[in-house]
Write a protein that holds these residues in place. Structure first.
Motif, PDB file in Angstrom:
ATOM      1  N   PRO A 169      -6.665   0.360   8.287  1.00 38.23           N
ATOM      2  CA  PRO A 169      -5.415  -0.063   8.954  1.00 38.23           C
ATOM      3  C   PRO A 169      -5.941  -0.754  10.399  1.00 38.23           C
ATOM      4  CG  PRO A 169      -5.999   2.359   9.160  1.00 38.23           C
ATOM      5  CD  PRO A 169      -7.143   1.594   8.478  1.00 38.23           C
ATOM      6  N   CYS A 202       0.556  -1.322  -0.119  1.00 39.50           N
ATOM      7  CA  CYS A 202       0.151   0.130  -0.025  1.00 39.50           C
ATOM      8  C   CYS A 202       0.994   1.405   0.103  1.00 39.50           C
ATOM      9  CB  CYS A 202      -0.867  -0.037   1.257  1.00 39.50           C
ATOM     10  SG  CYS A 202      -2.129  -1.433   1.092  1.00 39.50           S
ATOM     11  N   GLY A 203       2.009   1.253   0.055  1.00 36.87           N
ATOM     12  CA  GLY A 203       3.168   2.545  -0.010  1.00 36.87           C
ATOM     13  C   GLY A 203       3.299   2.920   1.228  1.00 36.87           C
ATOM     14  N   LYS A 246     -14.437   4.487   4.692  1.00 37.10           N
ATOM     15  CA  LYS A 246     -13.304   5.433   3.863  1.00 37.10           C
ATOM     16  C   LYS A 246     -12.374   4.334   3.013  1.00 37.10           C
ATOM     17  CE  LYS A 246     -10.469   7.950   6.620  1.00 37.10           C
ATOM     18  NZ  LYS A 246     -10.843   9.638   5.793  1.00 37.10           N
ATOM     19  N   LEU A 254     -13.513   3.581   9.477  1.00 39.06           N
ATOM     20  CA  LEU A 254     -12.195   3.246   8.617  1.00 39.06           C
ATOM     21  C   LEU A 254     -12.581   2.417   7.412  1.00 39.06           C
ATOM     22  CD1 LEU A 254      -9.624   2.537  11.348  1.00 39.06           C
ATOM     23  CD2 LEU A 254      -9.847   4.532  10.130  1.00 39.06           C
ATOM     24  N   LEU A 308      -7.663   0.315   1.932  1.00 40.43           N
ATOM     25  CA  LEU A 308      -6.418  -0.157   2.877  1.00 40.43           C
ATOM     26  C   LEU A 308      -7.369   0.321   4.363  1.00 40.43           C
ATOM     27  CD1 LEU A 308      -3.959  -1.297   4.795  1.00 40.43           C
ATOM     28  CD2 LEU A 308      -3.318   1.098   4.498  1.00 40.43           C
ATOM     29  N   ARG A 314      -2.503   2.188  -6.826  1.00 38.12           N
ATOM     30  CA  ARG A 314      -2.934   2.478  -5.564  1.00 38.12           C
ATOM     31  C   ARG A 314      -4.376   2.777  -5.798  1.00 38.12           C
ATOM     32  NH1 ARG A 314       1.293   6.341  -3.157  1.00 38.12           N
ATOM     33  NH2 ARG A 314       3.104   5.057  -3.157  1.00 38.12           N
TER      34      ARG A 314
END
Ligand SMILES: Nc1ncnc2c1ncn2[C@@H]1O[C@H](COP(=O)(O)OP(=O)(O)OP(=O)(O)O)[C@@H](O)[C@H]1O
Ligand SMILES: [Mg+2]
Lengths: 257, 327
Positions: free
Chosen positions: B97, B65-66, B160, B157, B95, B90
């Motif tokens: 978290p 994911c960078g 999002k 989350l 993601l 991407r």
């Protein structure tokens, strides 16, 4: 690296950062304006009335560009730094790092929002100043360009600070220990011509002198250094900040483990 | 037909020889968090990455994911290389978290709308509404995140991460710190996403969770992938049921009538232990049979303690069975 600019992403960051400032509108706008008013009352009205003109400019008017710059520097720096420091601190930066955005979109979003806030503050301060002193701006367009340039440079500088700092202390240390002294010594309230040698020469090593001089020239066509040098110095600082930030994003320093 | 099969089995994510060593800070030595990881994820599957604390799960996700810069290896997704096409890749990854990391003064609606924009998707209020409704967040859309409960924040989350309609979704311990009801709810959500064709990679400490959710499971420990297999075969080969019968009177030997593989008597003759079956439930049946046989034989016991293999047991067994990975 995929080329191109992701305008939708940059706009999303910009809108969100402006909204964040709006949530704290008191801190963002009211407090710098209040501080500036106090300066005008003390230096402009109380002390200024007993001061001689400087280079044919009334002292109260003379300090307007300096005061504007004082606030512009500290506000741009803190807006630029908090915008990126907070998500680093809370961990919310993960979203930015995982998004399809590069340094260009990030800067346009974060720094654009910081500059917007600074410009609003600058406009309010100039309006407030008219309540205390009479002044006219000789080159309004140049003054505007100069203010944008300074706001951008120091928002970028703040952005670097926000990336570098690993605690709130550091975040506040640089503005307090570096920026404020340099600004005060940089001719905000006086012309460096008023200094004796060797201090006059020493003062020329202070980059803020060039900023104040440049801005003062756009107001009153008089300054300590030539306007060309002042513009070049400010633009150079802007380029340096962009260079540093590009390097940071490329290497991932302080962003990616 | 052949081409079709090839397309189906083309991995959506392909990780080859991935290494990550975190530099040591001060006196701390460097940490090898990922060690030559090879992994292929199939389109449309739910893949569970199972491993104990510090195994490298979050690091692996971060590399894709960078968030983490790998020290070696390559990552390909959607048939593109991450190094060159990171932007396109991407934009299609979401993601969630492990840590709660949000601007808590933002409202739910703002936060989710921002995420969609950040990932380059044009504003779409209807889509945002759908996502919020699906996660039962619509009523809370104007609440600041700080006013939500922990479980609700976790849903934000997820919202999002879904706001830009990703094709590949990473869920880093989606059910950690979540109550049983919300956990079921989360599992249902994941099922819905699967229906929509989203490929999901989730991490977990819990074997039951991997069992409940995943099509395939990868076991990771100390930065190494120990094995990757279909859930059913992992459970069968590694899962174990262990039952202890505390006997009322000591026994000298196990009567022939109840003897079976995996049944053993303790040295003092006071406890009968059964180990066997597989993670697919066979073990529990065997325990029930032993209990009935004991009753039939008139052997009294005061307690039965049954437990399924923990993840730890499985790691121990994996390392025992494959000494080369213990080195
Ligand atoms: N930023 C970092 N700097 C140094 N070491 C790190 C960093 N992040 C993780 N590590 C180390 O890397 C190893 C793998 O960590 P990682 O977070 O990937 O594990 P995990 O499998 O996600 O664990 P958990 O189940 O606890 O979330 C650990 O030994 C950890 O201490
Ligand atoms: Mg983790």
């Amino acid at each position: 690296m995929t080329a191109g600019f992701n305008a939708v992403s940059a706009w999303a960051i910009y809108k969100r950062e402006v909204a964040r400032a709006w949530r704290t509108v008191f801190g963002t706008i009211i407090s710098p304006v209040l501080t500036t008013c106090l300066y005008f009352i003390v230096f402009g009205a109380a002390i200024g009335s007993r001061m001689n003109d400087i280079g044919g400019v009334n002292y109260g008017a003379f300090i307007v560009p300096g005061l504007l710059l004082l606030t512009l520097l500290s506000e741009s720096t803190s807006n630029g730094s908090f915008g990126i420091y907070m998500p680093r601190f809370t961990g919310a930066i993960y979203e930015l790092l995982s998004a399809p955005v590069s340094v260009a979109e990030t800067l346009v979003g974060f720094v654009g929002a910081a500059v917007t806030k600074s410009l609003i503050i600058a406009a309010i301060i100039l309006a407030t100043a008219t309540l205390f002193v009479d002044y006219t701006i000789a080159h309004p367009v140049l003054a505007f360009v100069y203010i944008v340039l300074v706001a951008s440079s120091f928002s970028l500088f703040g952005f670097i600070l926000g990336l570098w700092a690993d605690g709130f202390e550091k975040l506040q240390m640089v503005p307090l220990l570096v920026l404020t002294p340099l600004t005060f010594l940089g001719g905000t309230f006086y012309s460096i011509d008023m200094l004796a040698e060797p201090w006059r020469t020493v003062a020329l090593f202070n980059p803020i002198v060039y900023l104040v001089s440049g801005l003062r020239w756009t107001f009153f066509e008089q300054s300590d250094v030539t306007i060309g040098v002042a513009f070049a110095a400010t633009a150079g600082f802007l380029a340096l900040c962009i260079g540093i930030i590009t390097w940071i994003f490329r290497t991932g320093w302080r962003l990616r483990d | 037909m052949k081409a079709h099969i090839a397309a189906v089995t083309d991995p959506i994510l392909k990780i080859t020889g991935l290494d990550k060593t975190y530099p040591g800070r001060g006196a701390a030595p460097p940490v090898k968090a990922l060690d030559n990881v090879d992994l292929e994820i199939r389109k449309g599957e739910i893949f569970a990455l199972l491993g104990p604390n510090g195994a490298g799960k979050t690091t692996l996700i971060g590399a894709v994911c960078g968030l983490v810069r790998p020290t070696g290896g390559t990552i390909e997704a959607f048939g593109m290389g991450l190094k060159d096409d990171w932007r396109k890749i991407r934009a299609r990854i979401g993601l969630v978290p492990q840590e709660m990391a949000v601007d808590i003064f933002e409202t739910v609606h703002h936060s989710v709308t921002y995420s969609r924009g950040l990932f380059g998707r044009p504003a779409d209020d209807k889509r945002i509404e759908e996502v919020l409704r699906a996660l039962s967040l619509w009523d809370k859309r104007d609440s600041q995140l700080r006013m939500l409960s922990g479980g609700m924040k976790r849903r934000v989350l997820i919202a999002k991460a879904l706001a830009h309609d990703p094709d590949l979704l990473f869920l880093d311990e989606p059910t950690a710190g979540v109550d049983v009801e919300l956990r079921r709810d989360m599992w249902k959500q994941i099922d819905v996403l699967r229906e929509l064709g989203v490929t999901i990679i989730l991490t977990t400490h819990y074997i039951e969770e991997a069992e409940e959710m995943a099509d395939r499971v990868g076991v990771i420990d100390s930065g190494r992938i120990l094995l990757v297999d279909d859930k059913a075969s992992i459970m069968t080969s590694l899962g174990r049921t262990e039952a202890n019968f505390a006997l009322n009177a000591p026994m000298t030997a196990i009567p022939a009538s109840i003897a079976r593989e995996g049944l053993a008597l303790s040295d003092d003759g006071m406890a009968l232990t059964f180990r066997g079956g597989d993670g697919a439930g066979g073990g529990k049946e065997a325990v029930a049979e032993v209990a009935q046989q004991l009753a039939r034989e008139g052997i009294g016991y005061s307690a039965i303690d049954v437990r399924e293999s923990s993840l730890e047991d499985i790691f121990v067994k994996l390392v025992e069975d494959r000494p080369e990975i213990a080195a």
